[in-house]
Design a protein around this motif. Structure first.
Motif, mmCIF file in Angstrom:
data_model
loop_
_atom_site.group_PDB
_atom_site.id
_atom_site.type_symbol
_atom_site.label_atom_id
_atom_site.label_comp_id
_atom_site.label_asym_id
_atom_site.label_seq_id
_atom_site.Cartn_x
_atom_site.Cartn_y
_atom_site.Cartn_z
ATOM 1 N N LYS A 153 2.617 3.532 11.907
ATOM 2 C CA LYS A 153 2.005 2.905 10.838
ATOM 3 C C LYS A 153 1.598 1.469 10.893
ATOM 4 N N ASN A 212 -2.590 0.292 6.122
ATOM 5 C CA ASN A 212 -2.488 1.522 6.724
ATOM 6 C C ASN A 212 -2.448 2.468 5.417
ATOM 7 N N ASP A 213 -2.509 3.835 5.576
ATOM 8 C CA ASP A 213 -2.770 4.714 4.371
ATOM 9 C C ASP A 213 -1.357 5.196 3.596
ATOM 10 N N ILE A 214 -0.416 4.418 4.090
ATOM 11 C CA ILE A 214 0.722 4.598 3.169
ATOM 12 C C ILE A 214 0.515 4.371 1.756
ATOM 13 N N GLN A 215 0.863 5.059 0.823
ATOM 14 C CA GLN A 215 0.675 4.828 -0.539
ATOM 15 C C GLN A 215 1.911 3.941 -1.154
ATOM 16 N N THR A 220 8.436 2.310 -1.754
ATOM 17 C CA THR A 220 7.746 1.926 -0.663
ATOM 18 C C THR A 220 8.124 0.274 -0.433
ATOM 19 N N SER A 222 7.037 -3.230 1.390
ATOM 20 C CA SER A 222 5.938 -3.748 1.955
ATOM 21 C C SER A 222 6.192 -5.265 2.125
ATOM 22 N N ASP A 247 -2.246 -0.609 -2.466
ATOM 23 C CA ASP A 247 -2.995 0.292 -1.425
ATOM 24 C C ASP A 247 -3.965 -0.613 -0.568
ATOM 25 N N GLY A 248 -3.789 -0.850 0.602
ATOM 26 C CA GLY A 248 -4.774 -1.454 1.586
ATOM 27 C C GLY A 248 -4.850 -2.903 1.477
ATOM 28 N N THR A 251 0.782 -4.501 3.718
ATOM 29 C CA THR A 251 1.220 -3.699 4.719
ATOM 30 C C THR A 251 2.601 -3.215 4.254
#
Length: 267
Positions: A153, A212-215, A220, A222, A247-248, A251
């Motif tokens: 990702k 990417n589409d990782i929530q 998480t 980032s 989200d979005g 990264t």
């Protein structure tokens, strides 16, 4: 010496402790000034000069512990510290009387060595599958936290984190920002307890976003950034609860797979 500013050495008179009152005056007026464009930044090594006498260089030199940019162009910079800048910083912190150290710090030996060949950049050639097998264990003062990575990702962000970790950039940094129920943030350069060495410094890079589409769920990892999404470099955050607003916009490149209780305790 000036604490966290500069340290100075190379005076032949300093071999004799009985000459301490004259330290800083020996070995001068042997070299002419050689102006160059090298910045008086962290790690610069320059010839010491007598006040108001640009052609008074000799055996004495000084090392910049941190940036001394206003001095650029006023002294001949002839080298840079490649290793051991943290040692130089510790020397600068020795108790001094009017910039003269009260404790004698001697250069026991100076060795001339070949310049090491530049090695390959860490984690530059591994495939996404190979990168995904790495785990990073953050050893903190209250317990360990283990990261898993998502190079499929955000490959460049994963390589960036692994490189910084391998060269020891994160060692001695702190979690400097905690927002209960939101994130804890670490990896911020100003929180380092030691100055960077040359190898660490060259791997600090601004990262183009890899959204990417990782929530952004609990755990998480980032990369932090300022108003510019491409301004992130070393600072990262760990999410404490599902936060769709991230989200979005940041990264996500990894997640906590062990030690989430340590993350929660940090908050």
């Amino acid at each position: 010496m000036i604490p966290n500013g500069i340290i100075q050495g190379g005076d032949p008179l300093s071999t004799d402790p009985a000459q301490s009152a004259r330290y800083g005056t020996g070995g001068m007026r042997e070299l002419r000034f050689e102006r160059n464009s090298e910045q008086m930044s962290r790690g610069a090594v320059a010839a010491t000069l007598a006040p108001g006498m640009p052609d008074s260089g000799g055996s004495q030199f000084f090392i910049c512990i941190f940036d001394q940019l206003p001095l650029t162009g006023q002294y001949t910079v002839f080298a840079r510290v490649a290793e051991g800048l943290n040692v130089a910083q510790k020397i600068s912190q020795v108790e001094a009387d009017n910039t003269v150290p009260k404790q004698r710090v001697a250069m026991t030996k100076v060795t001339i060595r070949d310049k090491p060949a530049a090695g390959p950049e860490p984690f530059a050639t591994e495939t996404a599958e190979e990168l995904s097998k790495y785990r990073a264990v953050l050893e903190t003062s209250i317990g360990n936290i283990t990261f898993q990575f998502f190079p499929d990702k955000a490959p460049n962000h994963v390589r960036n984190f692994l490189r910084l970790a391998q060269v020891g950039f994160f060692d001695g940094t702190a979690f400097h920002r905690v927002v209960i129920g939101f994130v804890i943030q670490g990896g911020f350069l100003p929180t380092r307890s030691e100055p960077l060495d040359i190898n660490q410094d060259r791997y600090i890079r601004k990262m183009a976003p890899e959204f990417n589409d990782i929530q952004h769920d609990k755990g998480t990892v980032s990369l932090a950034h300022g108003d510019d999404p491409a301004s992130g470099d070393t600072s990262f955050f760990i999410v404490l609860a599902r936060t769709p607003v991230l989200d979005g916009k940041y990264t996500a490149f990894g997640k906590v797979v062990e030690g989430m209780e340590v993350v929660v305790a940090s908050s």
